[in-house]
Design a protein around this motif. Sequence first.
Motif, PDB file in Angstrom:
ATOM      1  N   ALA A 199      -3.204  -2.499  -6.449  1.00  0.00           N
ATOM      2  CA  ALA A 199      -3.296  -1.169  -5.841  1.00  0.00           C
ATOM      3  C   ALA A 199      -2.400  -0.171  -6.559  1.00  0.00           C
ATOM      4  O   ALA A 199      -2.784   0.987  -6.776  1.00  0.00           O
ATOM      5  CB  ALA A 199      -2.922  -1.250  -4.353  1.00  0.00           C
TER       6      ALA A 199
ATOM      7  N   MET B 150      -3.603   3.287  -9.009  1.00  0.00           N
ATOM      8  CA  MET B 150      -3.180   4.684  -8.859  1.00  0.00           C
ATOM      9  C   MET B 150      -2.234   5.112  -9.982  1.00  0.00           C
ATOM     10  O   MET B 150      -1.696   6.220  -9.964  1.00  0.00           O
ATOM     11  CB  MET B 150      -2.501   4.885  -7.497  1.00  0.00           C
TER      12      MET B 150
ATOM     13  N   PRO C  97       0.103   3.462  -2.423  1.00  0.00           N
ATOM     14  CA  PRO C  97      -1.330   3.415  -2.080  1.00  0.00           C
ATOM     15  C   PRO C  97      -1.543   3.438  -0.568  1.00  0.00           C
ATOM     16  O   PRO C  97      -0.608   3.306   0.224  1.00  0.00           O
ATOM     17  CB  PRO C  97      -1.782   2.083  -2.687  1.00  0.00           C
TER      18      PRO C  97
END
Length: 290
Positions: A200, A204, A253
């Motif tokens: 995750a 990002m 996230p």
Amino acid sequence: MISEQIGLDLLRTYVAVCRLGSLSRAAAQTGRTQSALSMQMRRLETLLERHLFQRTGRGVVPTAEGEIFLGYATRMLALGDEAWARLRDAEVSGSVRIGLAEEIANSALPVALGRLHRAFPDIHLDVVVEHSTALGKLWEQNDMDIMLAPTSSVSTDAVVTWNVELQWASSADYVPDETKPLDLVVFAAPCLWRRRAIEALAAMGREHRVTFTSQSVMGLQAAIENGLGVGLLPPESVRESSMRTMQPSDGVPAPLTVQYGLYAHDRRRRVVDATIDVLLEATSPCGSRN
């Protein structure tokens, strides 16, 4: 005289709210919406004609009268368990080997195992706590009667599945420095939560460094509370007095969801079926049941 409308399910929900100190956490654990659970608690207060809860900045706590009723509710549930066990499976006995994924072994499962022992004192429990990869191998070798683990750990169908939400948690005063890699507190590898966290963050574009690893949720909690970094925890493991739940605006996230399952072999002994029934009722997992 206590109202006949106050059933064991209502009592169990009340005890869950008191134990977790939060309507939202109790709703997540019992698979109800928070509004439905709030209505249940208001109905209970109406039936008893007493205020059972008082709100605090961090959730709810029982009032003085609520604490008195909590004691009786706990005793009534215990008596219900005992009566159910004696009437339904009075002669259930034997050994059951249970495999638990280490990341969920410290949540609701100790309560479930305690209920199981009270209901069936002649059952011997052999509990193996391992990471999901090791559990999957043990299951394939037919070394366990029951397993509670991520559905990704085995290819067979589960008796029941449910989702666990994982929130990003930090100490109450932790402020991440977005110019530096994020300090990450995780389970020791191999671990599904660890892998999902790293994936995750990578998705990002957020750099990280692992500052602490542990084999237990309690170890992660202690590290997070003392500011060693941020980590993934289920809602009931986030201690509101010393931690906070982080939001995407904090540079992390969104919360993650991991699916777990309770596994058992198609041909099983009576003692295994009795164990499954208690585990399903006590842990209240929500989802599809085969």
